[in-house]
Scaffold this active site. Structure first.
Site: not given
Length: 533
Positions: A472-474
């Site tokens: 969850w780190h774009p």
């Protein structure tokens, strides 16, 4: 004169930092537009502030917008979903609260890439990390105690966490009490954006300080569809709220902080992006920026899962009478399993033998399964997730249509580069070695995934393709770059190329992904952005 000096599009971590600084320090008139609600509704509103309940708070709520990427070519057509926060406070309101900054080399690498002579170097960024931080464990060269972002250690620690930390040390991984200090390498427990064992998000830390200041206007459930550009300058926005189309204008700048997927989408809807793509959707090109939507990066992880021979972790602690007991203990004493985020320890390692970590090995003290994994049931056990810190694969964000309410087309392009797959396999092998070390080995009954028969490189690679998922780190879809960089969307001051009065201040601006969870880096980037105004 317009009604505002600045308009901030988005109400997430970056926006909260920026709004507070603009209003409190620069005495500016600010309009902040957040497309999600001011707070979660129903049970999620009660659960999200609790460290252990964050995952249950996300499930079934209206606070996360899920994006299903295109079928992934290198994952046999799988398309692991990726969420983006849809609430005031953004990721800081829904995430796992882990506070990590990455490595000094990350920011020095940005600075070298940009040729900005220290503007984005770690020495400069450290000032912003320290200034915003109130750390409850450290007060030294790397940490501050005068900021409003509360950072604390884990609220609880189970037996499997203790065993994991000791087992990793048995492999030669040094104990590290502070992953944000002199060195990231090592094993230990993490820090979190919590205060008194409760979530402390961007609203609590920053926005609350100016929430009642008349110079700040916050409008939630406001969906921005276009940045208004006249004579080459961004002067305002068009948005929809309560069924009505509205306009707002500003005298200084528009600051874009809509997230790594929606920031490039909004740029393109406003005529700023790849000319051919805009033309295909009937959007007039105002500035041809080929880099908008390119350079998508995301941390991804692959699990090794083992069953335990007893109850040493958190499986079942959220059900039945145990859940009632644990809930009461938390409410009365702020202790027990609910005070833990549920992932208490990790190890930053380099299986290739170098000093700079390339993998983050999370220890999840239960059998933690993604929806794509079959034939393994939840049970007592441990999951070790190998998270790749600096993936080489690059994806894209494209317009789905000219409809501002349509989600963009996301292609994460996971494992496209052979090196990413190699390192994930190396992470699986390292996780297995940790499981063999005492005292953790004494708790293990059997390996469930990839399974004892998965010993060949080909079998481990297939496990990666079958189970890899987002952390969850774009980042990176509207990145900074040098003046003659054709794929640069921003200059080194975060200004959008080819148009004045417009900056991007969220994770989209990052040229390379930081080597750690991204919430703290996003806040530091936003703080740096305001200092550049």
């Amino acid at each position: 004169m317009a009604g505002y000096d600045y308009i901030i599009i988005g109400g997430g971590s970056a926006a909260c930092v920026a709004a507070r600084a603009l209003v409190k320090e620069k005495q500016a008139r600010v309009l902040l537009l957040e497309r999600g609600p001011a707070r979660a509704s129903g049970l999620s509103r009660f659960l999200l502030p609790m460290p252990a309940a964050w995952m249950k708070g996300i499930a079934g709520s209206d606070v996360v917008e899920l994006h299903e990427p295109v079928p992934q070519k290198h994952l046999n057509g799988r398309a692991p979903k990726v969420g983006q926060a849809n609430i005031l406070g953004g990721g800081s309101s829904v995430n796992a609260m882990v506070y990590t900054r990455g490595q000094a080399e990350d920011y020095d690498g940005w600075d070298k890439f940009l040729g900005s002579k220290g503007k984005w170097a770690y020495a400069e960024m450290l000032k912003h990390f320290r200034a915003m931080e109130y750390n409850h464990e450290f007060n030294d060269l790397w940490h501050g105690v005068e900021g409003s972002l509360h950072v604390s250690g884990t609220g609880a620690k189970c037996q499997l966490t203790e065993d994991y930390v000791l087992a990793a040390q048995g492999l030669g991984v040094p104990y590290n009490p502070d992953f944000n200090g002199a060195s990231q390498a090592g094993v230990g427990t993490m820090q979190y954006t919590t205060r008194a064992r409760r979530r402390w998000n961007g609203v609590d830390a920053f926005l609350a300080q100016v929430m009642n200041d008349p110079r700040l206007t916050i409008e939630c459930e406001a969906h921005v569809g276009e940045i208004i550009i006249e004579r080459g300058r961004a002067i305002g926005v068009r948005y929809q709220r309560m069924g009505q189309t509205r306009e707002a204008r500003c005298d200084a700048e528009v600051l874009l902080a809509a997230g790594c997927y929606n920031t490039p989408k909004l740029l393109m809807l406003s005529g700023l992006g790849p000319a051919a793509q805009l033309k295909a959707h009937g959007i007039a090109t105002k500035v041809d920026l080929p880099g908008v939507g390119e350079n998508l990066q995301d941390h991804h992880e692959v699990p090794v899962v083992a069953a335990s021979n007893g109850h040493y972790g958190y499986y079942g602690e959220d059900k039945g009478l145990k859940a009632l007991k644990n809930g009461l203990q938390y409410l009365l004493f702020k202790s027990g399993p609910v005070a833990s985020v549920g992932v208490e320890a990790c190890a930053y390692v380099n299986p290739d033998g170098g000093k700079r970590p390339i993998l983050k090995m999370y220890c999840v003290p239960t059998v933690y399964l993604d929806a794509d994994v079959k034939n393994v049931s939840p049970q007592d056990g441990v999951t070790i997730n190998a998270c790749l810190l600096r993936p080489q694969s690059r994806g894209t964000v494209r317009l789905r249509s000219a409809d501002p309410f349509a989600k963009p087309v996301v292609d994460n392009n996971y494992l496209a580069e052979a090196e990413d797959l190699r390192l994930e396999v190396a992470g699986l092998k390292f996780a297995r070695e940790i499981l063999k070390q005492r005292p953790l080995a004494d708790r293990i009954a059997m390996e469930l995934l990839p399974g004892k028969d998965a010993t060949s490189t080909a079998a481990l690679e297939e496990h990666c393709r079958r189970s890899v998922k987002t952390n969850w780190h774009p980042v990176g879809t509207a990145r900074m770059g040098k003046p003659r960089d054709k794929l640069a969307v921003l200059d080194e001051d975060l200004r959008v190329n080819g148009v004045s009065g417009l900056r991007v201040i969220d994770a989209s601006a990052m040229p390379f992904i930081p080597s750690g969870n991204t919430n703290a880096p996003v806040m530091a980037l936003a703080s740096r952005a305001i200092s550049l105004l």
